[in-house]
Scaffold this motif. Structure first.
Motif, PDB file in Angstrom:
ATOM      1  N   ARG A  17       5.005   9.265  -7.430  1.00  0.00           N
ATOM      2  CA  ARG A  17       5.633   9.149  -6.120  1.00  0.00           C
ATOM      3  C   ARG A  17       4.648   9.636  -5.049  1.00  0.00           C
ATOM      4  NH1 ARG A  17       9.025  12.114  -9.257  1.00  0.00           N
ATOM      5  NH2 ARG A  17      10.782  11.005 -10.190  1.00  0.00           N
ATOM      6  N   GLY A  18       4.588   8.887  -3.936  1.00  0.00           N
ATOM      7  CA  GLY A  18       3.765   9.334  -2.827  1.00  0.00           C
ATOM      8  C   GLY A  18       2.301   9.022  -3.029  1.00  0.00           C
ATOM      9  N   THR A  27       7.458  -0.560  -4.765  1.00  0.00           N
ATOM     10  CA  THR A  27       6.275  -1.416  -4.855  1.00  0.00           C
ATOM     11  C   THR A  27       6.191  -2.129  -6.203  1.00  0.00           C
ATOM     12  OG1 THR A  27       4.977   0.526  -5.502  1.00  0.00           O
ATOM     13  CG2 THR A  27       4.886  -0.144  -3.184  1.00  0.00           C
ATOM     14  N   GLY A  37       1.738   4.639  -6.742  1.00  0.00           N
ATOM     15  CA  GLY A  37       2.061   4.038  -5.454  1.00  0.00           C
ATOM     16  C   GLY A  37       3.357   4.574  -4.893  1.00  0.00           C
ATOM     17  N   THR A  38       3.650   4.177  -3.667  1.00  0.00           N
ATOM     18  CA  THR A  38       4.890   4.597  -3.024  1.00  0.00           C
ATOM     19  C   THR A  38       6.076   3.894  -3.651  1.00  0.00           C
ATOM     20  OG1 THR A  38       4.645   2.882  -1.361  1.00  0.00           O
ATOM     21  CG2 THR A  38       3.702   5.043  -0.846  1.00  0.00           C
ATOM     22  N   GLY A  39       7.271   4.267  -3.219  1.00  0.00           N
ATOM     23  CA  GLY A  39       8.471   3.650  -3.756  1.00  0.00           C
ATOM     24  C   GLY A  39       8.590   2.185  -3.386  1.00  0.00           C
TER      25      GLY A  39
END
Length: 399
Positions: A398-399, A316, A312-314
């Motif tokens: 990341r991302g 979270t 997942g993204t940062g």
């Protein structure tokens, strides 16, 4: 935990008070805080449903704006009047009367002067005011739990004698404060009484008094201490067997006391509201239950050849989840370099040595965090980990 009962004659007070809380965050939070130490018995099952909705509601918004709340409760009797009642001035008056009844039943024994008691044991029980519990069937020397103002701490018999010493000190402070208002003869009698209380025999009798009262005893045989995460001093607790998240009462804090530094209640509620809702939104109930069940199995010393990938993204909650798991297991976890998991691994050269696997021996969990994106994970390495009883892999991307 105290029980407060409302009669059928008080139905209107309960209904209006709960309606008011549906729309008012501050009132709702005060009620939820009181429920940590008090059980409320309502005269109608619908009131229990309204109360449960308030207890489990985690968002800061008006409850009438929450789709799930409206959908669930709109089928119930009196629901149509709930919103109307929440907007009336009378509902706030009823709410205050509702809270006054609850708080008015809280034990005020601690407000009585200690030196007025004729018996040191009753005076000591008033001093600790329910904040000292005896633990029976304890597996170590820590046989008492004491609420120190922020969390429950486990104490040995010797350490509880210090609390009795604090009690004697408080008695002497009260005695000094009464010098100007008491006759000398009365003051002298009180001084003699406190001196008699300050003995080893009286200390032991006061502590034994706690052990002989069932309401002050926690039988550890009745509880499984290994299947819960405490998220705050008196805020939320997660049962890892069922995935249930609930308000932690003081008894929960005794039964599931943690050695770790716990965050305060406000931060805990904020964490639970934000992070858990994110987990649910992103991965759903089924996957979240799987994660919690996996941890529960490991805490029961079950061997599992499974891995958790956290993607997942940062911001979270991936690192937060990892930190919680690390703190639970501490010496029972191992860290595996990310480079070892990739196709660039060269066996026993450099940082990719196979003897890294030896670090997994007798460990419950292994953690691995993503390094450079261009290094592709090798499935063969996963299989080798499984053969070496690798239990849990966390790979936050990341991302």
């Amino acid at each position: 935990m105290k029980l407060i009962k409302f009669t059928i004659e008080e139905m209107d007070i309960c209904f209006s008070a709960l309606a008011y809380m549906f729309a008012e965050l501050e009132a709702r939070e005060k009620y939820k805080s009181l429920l940590l130490d008090i059980n409320v018995e309502f005269p109608h099952k619908n009131l229990d449903i309204f109360s449960d909705a308030i207890k489990t509601f985690q968002n800061a918004e008006n409850m009438f704006l929450n789709f799930e709340i409206v959908k669930t409760l709109s089928k119930l009797e009196q629901w149509n009047n709930l919103k109307e009642y929440s907007q009336t001035k009378e509902s706030e008056v009823y709410y205050n009367a509702f809270i006054d009844k609850i708080t008015g039943n809280i034990d005020k024994l601690k407000d009585i002067s200690l030196i007025e008691f004729a018996d040191n044991k009753q005076a000591f029980l008033s001093f600790v005011n329910g904040n000292l519990r005896a633990l029976i069937n304890s597996t170590d020397k820590k046989r008492f739990a004491y609420w120190n103002g922020s969390t429950w701490s486990l104490l040995t018999d010797e350490e509880t004698q210090i609390i009795y010493g604090d009690f004697i000190q408080k008695c002497n402070i009260e005695l000094s404060a009464g010098q100007g208002s008491l006759k000398y003869e009365d003051w002298l009698e009180l001084a003699k009484k406190i001196t008699k209380w300050d003995t080893g025999r009286n200390t032991k009798e006061a502590l034994d008094k706690i052990k002989r009262e069932s309401s002050r005893i926690i039988d550890l045989k009745k509880y499984d201490l290994n299947n819960n995460i405490i998220c705050s001093n008196d805020g939320k607790i997660i049962n890892l067997n069922t995935g249930e998240i609930k308000n932690a009462t003081r008894n929960d804090m005794i039964l599931f006391t943690s050695e770790y530094n716990l965050v305060n209640k406000e931060n805990s509620i904020k964490f639970m509201s934000e992070k858990m809702s994110i987990y649910l939104d992103i991965i759903g109930n089924e996957r979240l239950d799987f994660i919690l069940d996996l941890i529960a199995y490991k805490m029961l010393n079950r061997s599992l050849q499974s891995a958790i990938f956290m993607i997942g993204t940062g911001a979270t909650g991936k690192s937060t989840f990892k930190q919680i798991a690390r703190e639970i297991f501490k010496s029972e976890s191992s860290t595996i370099p990310y480079d070892y998991m990739t196709t660039m691994n060269r066996g026993n050269s450099d940082a990719s040595r196979d003897d890294i696997l030896a670090s997994l021996d007798n460990k419950k969990i292994a953690f691995c965090s993503e390094g450079e994106k261009e290094k592709i994970i090798s499935s063969a390495k996963f299989k080798k980990y499984y053969r070496m009883q690798m239990n849990l892999l966390e790979k936050p991307m990341r991302g």
